[in-house]
Scaffold this motif. Structure first.
Motif, PDB file in Angstrom:
ATOM      1  N   TYR A 253     -48.696 -42.916  52.599  1.00 20.95           N
ATOM      2  CA  TYR A 253     -48.891 -43.179  50.999  1.00 20.95           C
ATOM      3  C   TYR A 253     -50.823 -43.844  50.819  1.00 20.95           C
ATOM      4  CZ  TYR A 253     -47.437 -45.987  47.106  1.00 20.95           C
ATOM      5  OH  TYR A 253     -47.453 -46.341  45.757  1.00 20.95           O
ATOM      6  N   GLN A 254     -50.914 -43.804  49.788  1.00 23.00           N
ATOM      7  CA  GLN A 254     -52.443 -44.102  49.227  1.00 23.00           C
ATOM      8  C   GLN A 254     -52.523 -44.603  48.355  1.00 23.00           C
ATOM      9  OE1 GLN A 254     -54.181 -40.362  49.356  1.00 23.00           O
ATOM     10  NE2 GLN A 254     -55.359 -40.508  51.301  1.00 23.00           N
ATOM     11  N   GLY A 255     -51.059 -44.971  48.093  1.00 24.45           N
ATOM     12  CA  GLY A 255     -51.130 -46.263  46.441  1.00 24.45           C
ATOM     13  C   GLY A 255     -50.472 -44.601  45.162  1.00 24.45           C
ATOM     14  N   THR A 256     -50.403 -46.135  44.041  1.00 29.94           N
ATOM     15  CA  THR A 256     -50.289 -44.992  42.822  1.00 29.94           C
ATOM     16  C   THR A 256     -51.532 -44.279  42.168  1.00 29.94           C
ATOM     17  OG1 THR A 256     -50.430 -47.375  41.087  1.00 29.94           O
ATOM     18  CG2 THR A 256     -48.520 -46.844  42.417  1.00 29.94           C
ATOM     19  N   ALA A 257     -52.257 -44.228  42.439  1.00 27.04           N
ATOM     20  CA  ALA A 257     -53.579 -44.091  41.482  1.00 27.04           C
ATOM     21  C   ALA A 257     -54.477 -43.036  42.153  1.00 27.04           C
ATOM     22  CB  ALA A 257     -54.444 -45.511  41.003  1.00 27.04           C
ATOM     23  N   ALA A 258     -54.117 -42.775  43.683  1.00 24.68           N
ATOM     24  CA  ALA A 258     -54.395 -42.271  44.960  1.00 24.68           C
ATOM     25  C   ALA A 258     -54.051 -40.100  44.675  1.00 24.68           C
ATOM     26  CB  ALA A 258     -54.751 -42.124  46.144  1.00 24.68           C
ATOM     27  N   ARG A 259     -53.492 -39.888  43.869  1.00 26.61           N
ATOM     28  CA  ARG A 259     -52.548 -38.977  43.819  1.00 26.61           C
ATOM     29  C   ARG A 259     -53.308 -37.894  43.577  1.00 26.61           C
ATOM     30  NH1 ARG A 259     -47.320 -37.614  44.040  1.00 26.61           N
ATOM     31  NH2 ARG A 259     -47.231 -39.476  45.956  1.00 26.61           N
ATOM     32  N   SER A 260     -53.608 -36.760  43.397  1.00 33.89           N
ATOM     33  CA  SER A 260     -54.950 -35.837  43.634  1.00 33.89           C
ATOM     34  C   SER A 260     -54.290 -34.497  42.815  1.00 33.89           C
ATOM     35  CB  SER A 260     -55.909 -35.425  44.285  1.00 33.89           C
ATOM     36  OG  SER A 260     -55.034 -34.856  45.767  1.00 33.89           O
ATOM     37  N   ALA A 261     -54.766 -34.351  41.794  1.00 34.48           N
ATOM     38  CA  ALA A 261     -54.416 -32.834  40.960  1.00 34.48           C
ATOM     39  C   ALA A 261     -55.128 -31.441  40.874  1.00 34.48           C
ATOM     40  CB  ALA A 261     -54.057 -33.586  39.961  1.00 34.48           C
ATOM     41  N   THR A 262     -54.452 -29.978  41.212  1.00 38.10           N
ATOM     42  CA  THR A 262     -54.697 -29.529  41.617  1.00 38.10           C
ATOM     43  C   THR A 262     -55.834 -28.860  40.641  1.00 38.10           C
ATOM     44  OG1 THR A 262     -53.653 -28.907  43.707  1.00 38.10           O
ATOM     45  CG2 THR A 262     -55.263 -26.605  42.405  1.00 38.10           C
ATOM     46  N   THR A 263     -57.437 -28.364  40.677  1.00 37.37           N
ATOM     47  CA  THR A 263     -57.391 -27.445  39.128  1.00 37.37           C
ATOM     48  C   THR A 263     -58.305 -26.581  39.708  1.00 37.37           C
ATOM     49  OG1 THR A 263     -59.497 -28.425  39.860  1.00 37.37           O
ATOM     50  CG2 THR A 263     -58.324 -30.068  38.306  1.00 37.37           C
ATOM     51  N   TYR A 264     -57.566 -25.242  38.550  1.00 34.09           N
ATOM     52  CA  TYR A 264     -58.889 -23.509  38.429  1.00 34.09           C
ATOM     53  C   TYR A 264     -59.585 -24.053  37.424  1.00 34.09           C
ATOM     54  CZ  TYR A 264     -54.021 -23.780  41.320  1.00 34.09           C
ATOM     55  OH  TYR A 264     -52.800 -23.677  41.925  1.00 34.09           O
ATOM     56  N   GLU A 265     -60.651 -24.932  37.104  1.00 31.14           N
ATOM     57  CA  GLU A 265     -61.380 -25.207  35.932  1.00 31.14           C
ATOM     58  C   GLU A 265     -62.766 -24.126  36.475  1.00 31.14           C
ATOM     59  OE1 GLU A 265     -63.732 -28.532  36.347  1.00 31.14           O
ATOM     60  OE2 GLU A 265     -62.001 -29.543  34.991  1.00 31.14           O
ATOM     61  N   SER A 266     -62.449 -23.321  37.983  1.00 31.22           N
ATOM     62  CA  SER A 266     -63.518 -22.019  38.247  1.00 31.22           C
ATOM     63  C   SER A 266     -63.320 -20.970  37.681  1.00 31.22           C
ATOM     64  CB  SER A 266     -64.318 -22.551  39.469  1.00 31.22           C
ATOM     65  OG  SER A 266     -63.441 -22.052  39.889  1.00 31.22           O
ATOM     66  N   LEU A 267     -62.549 -20.736  37.483  1.00 27.41           N
ATOM     67  CA  LEU A 267     -62.093 -19.437  37.260  1.00 27.41           C
ATOM     68  C   LEU A 267     -62.036 -17.772  36.471  1.00 27.41           C
ATOM     69  CD1 LEU A 267     -57.950 -19.723  37.404  1.00 27.41           C
ATOM     70  CD2 LEU A 267     -59.190 -19.276  39.299  1.00 27.41           C
ATOM     71  N   ASN A 268     -62.325 -17.085  36.357  1.00 29.72           N
ATOM     72  CA  ASN A 268     -63.190 -16.102  35.926  1.00 29.72           C
ATOM     73  C   ASN A 268     -62.548 -15.098  35.318  1.00 29.72           C
ATOM     74  OD1 ASN A 268     -66.142 -16.863  36.206  1.00 29.72           O
ATOM     75  ND2 ASN A 268     -65.800 -15.494  38.385  1.00 29.72           N
ATOM     76  N   VAL A 269     -62.667 -15.059  34.253  1.00 30.18           N
ATOM     77  CA  VAL A 269     -61.300 -14.219  33.154  1.00 30.18           C
ATOM     78  C   VAL A 269     -62.169 -12.530  32.512  1.00 30.18           C
ATOM     79  CG1 VAL A 269     -59.856 -15.887  33.237  1.00 30.18           C
ATOM     80  CG2 VAL A 269     -61.791 -15.533  31.592  1.00 30.18           C
ATOM     81  N   ASN A 270     -61.860 -11.586  32.444  1.00 30.71           N
ATOM     82  CA  ASN A 270     -62.509 -10.551  31.914  1.00 30.71           C
ATOM     83  C   ASN A 270     -61.759 -10.858  30.188  1.00 30.71           C
ATOM     84  OD1 ASN A 270     -63.333  -8.192  31.115  1.00 30.71           O
ATOM     85  ND2 ASN A 270     -62.446  -6.952  32.979  1.00 30.71           N
ATOM     86  N   ALA A 271     -62.759 -11.263  29.115  1.00 28.61           N
ATOM     87  CA  ALA A 271     -62.160 -11.025  28.395  1.00 28.61           C
ATOM     88  C   ALA A 271     -62.607  -9.068  27.381  1.00 28.61           C
ATOM     89  CB  ALA A 271     -63.149 -12.158  27.583  1.00 28.61           C
ATOM     90  N   ARG A 272     -63.371  -8.274  27.943  1.00 26.18           N
ATOM     91  CA  ARG A 272     -63.047  -7.312  27.923  1.00 26.18           C
ATOM     92  C   ARG A 272     -61.631  -5.944  28.148  1.00 26.18           C
ATOM     93  NH1 ARG A 272     -69.573  -5.927  28.232  1.00 26.18           N
ATOM     94  NH2 ARG A 272     -70.554  -7.461  27.522  1.00 26.18           N
ATOM     95  N   ASP A 273     -60.850  -6.162  28.317  1.00 27.84           N
ATOM     96  CA  ASP A 273     -60.547  -4.986  29.606  1.00 27.84           C
ATOM     97  C   ASP A 273     -59.059  -6.473  29.557  1.00 27.84           C
ATOM     98  OD1 ASP A 273     -58.697  -3.473  29.835  1.00 27.84           O
ATOM     99  OD2 ASP A 273     -59.656  -2.607  31.772  1.00 27.84           O
ATOM    100  N   PHE A 274     -58.431  -6.004  28.787  1.00 28.17           N
ATOM    101  CA  PHE A 274     -57.176  -7.028  29.158  1.00 28.17           C
ATOM    102  C   PHE A 274     -56.319  -6.942  28.752  1.00 28.17           C
ATOM    103  CE2 PHE A 274     -58.998  -9.383  25.262  1.00 28.17           C
ATOM    104  CZ  PHE A 274     -57.784  -9.657  24.812  1.00 28.17           C
ATOM    105  N   ASP A 275     -54.933  -6.970  28.959  1.00 33.95           N
ATOM    106  CA  ASP A 275     -53.185  -7.126  28.702  1.00 33.95           C
ATOM    107  C   ASP A 275     -53.037  -7.838  27.684  1.00 33.95           C
ATOM    108  OD1 ASP A 275     -50.509  -6.076  28.240  1.00 33.95           O
ATOM    109  OD2 ASP A 275     -49.716  -7.054  29.959  1.00 33.95           O
TER     110      ASP A 275
END
Length: 410
Positions: A253-275
């Motif tokens: 246990y690391q405290g109430t403010a130490a909880r990290s959250a997963t991020t996916y900010e660097s994902l690449n997307v294809n805006a030309r050919d998508f469903d």
């Protein structure tokens, strides 16, 4: 009995509430009544706690399902208590508007009550199935819902938080006393016990200091300081109760403010050919594809979208979080999927299992959310909407095709 029945507000009550900017609490009161079953579960949990202690069962080595029952019941109790005390404190402060509360109180109570059913359900599952392990489903200890913000925080709201801290503190200290008495191999767990004692002391100190600041009629400039200490106390007690139930988590246990959250900010997307249907709930995609109005609404949504890459990037983050098990499709109490959101593009409704950041928004376990992309507001000069909607979703027969030209409007 309250002077004013929240279900039957008088004209004067409505006028005063409108003047104060308060909102009706009818729905919150319904959830309060439904959540009353928490106290029966709490009795069962306390009986279980005492029985385990009498049998010399050490929760470091004891049945995991029993720990899960204690933990889930504790969480439901804390959330129900916070919600109830916030409502009652506001009604007591001004009986003329009983049944109405400030928006910040309404938001906070709703956030707490929304999670009660889920924790009660898990407590009962653990009680009925020794193989059910809540720790494999959710990251523990779980956090309280996000705090609603108001500047300054209303004084009755602070008194409600303090009343909740008092009630929760009493139960936490009793549970900790029983826990200490049940540990035969105290020496082996001394560091963890000391850490737990430290957390209990920290939570109590924050509540005591807040109570001192609340005496009399503190100036609005003090409200934030009081609020921060009460939030800290409630967050700590919420975690302490969980750590008592599952002491194996104390060491990490690391405290109430130490909880990290997963991020996916660097994902690449294809805006030309998508469903074009990639934002739509996969469980119901075929259903919506068969609806001519839905097909037209999806087509127009993408035509009006000024930045499809931005829209797709958020969906890609949702998809990645789903693949990684951080979110799942939300289900009702019977385990049936809640299905898709009623607005175009008819996205899935998810429940968070692990802390995650999607679209720049931090999401906490137990929250439900969906992703709405819409050009509807552009008709009145607004911007294209890309929004994560966090709420407690309910069934509806309504359908909103979100047509910017009003072709399918109500």
């Amino acid at each position: 009995m309250m002077a004013n029945d929240p279900a039957r507000p008088t004209l004067m009550t409505r006028m005063i509430a409108a003047y104060k900017g308060e909102v009706r609490a009818d729905e919150l009161e319904a959830y309060r009544r439904a959540g009353g079953l928490v106290y029966t579960e709490l009795e069962h949990a306390e009986e279980l706690r005492l029985r385990l202690a009498q049998e010399g069962v050490n929760l470091w080595h004891g049945p995991q399902a029993a720990s899960g029952q204690l933990l889930c019941t504790w969480n439901a109790f804390v959330l129900q208590t916070i919600g109830e005390q916030l409502l009652d404190a506001d009604y007591t402060a001004d009986p003329r508007t009983a049944g109405y509360v400030p928006p910040v109180t309404s938001q906070q109570v709703a956030a707490c009550f929304d999670q009660v059913e889920g924790w009660v359900s898990r407590a009962r599952q653990a009680a009925g199935n020794t193989r059910y392990l809540v720790e494999t489903e959710l990251q523990l200890p779980a956090d309280l819902p996000e705090w609603a913000e108001a500047d300054p925080c209303p004084l009755p709201h602070l008194h409600g938080m303090l009343a909740a801290a008092r009630a929760i503190r009493q139960h936490a200290e009793v549970a900790f006393g029983v826990f200490e008495q049940s540990i035969a191999d105290t020496h082996d767990h001394q560091p963890d016990l000391q850490r737990l004692r430290q957390l209990v002391a920290e939570a109590a100190t924050a509540a005591d200091y807040a109570e001192g600041l609340l005496k009399g009629n503190p100036q609005p400039s003090l409200h934030e300081a009081i609020e921060q200490r009460l939030q800290r106390s409630l967050e700590l007690y919420y975690h302490v109760g969980q750590l008592i139930a599952m002491p194996t988590h104390i060491a990490t246990y690391q405290g109430t403010a130490a909880r990290s959250a997963t991020t996916y900010e660097s994902l690449n997307v294809n805006a030309r050919d998508f469903d074009a249907w990639c934002l739509t709930d996969p469980q119901r995609r075929d259903f919506w594809k068969a609806d001519p109005k839905a097909r037209q609404a999806i087509k127009e949504m993408w035509e009006y979208d000024p930045d499809p890459a931005a829209t797709l990037r958020i969906q890609a983050q949702i998809d990645a979080a789903f693949r990684d098990g951080l979110i799942v499709y939300a289900v009702n109490a019977a385990g049936k999927s809640l299905g898709s959101y009623y607005c175009c593009p008819f996205p899935a409704i998810y429940e968070v299992r692990r802390p995650v950041v999607i679209g720049g928004k931090r999401l906490r376990p137990m929250q439900q959310f969906t992703y709405e992309a819409s050009a509807e507001e552009m008709e009145s000069g607004g911007a294209f909407k890309r929004e994560l909607i966090v709420a407690n979703f309910k069934p509806t027969n309504q359908i909103d095709y979100c047509d910017p030209d009003g072709l399918h409007g109500d």
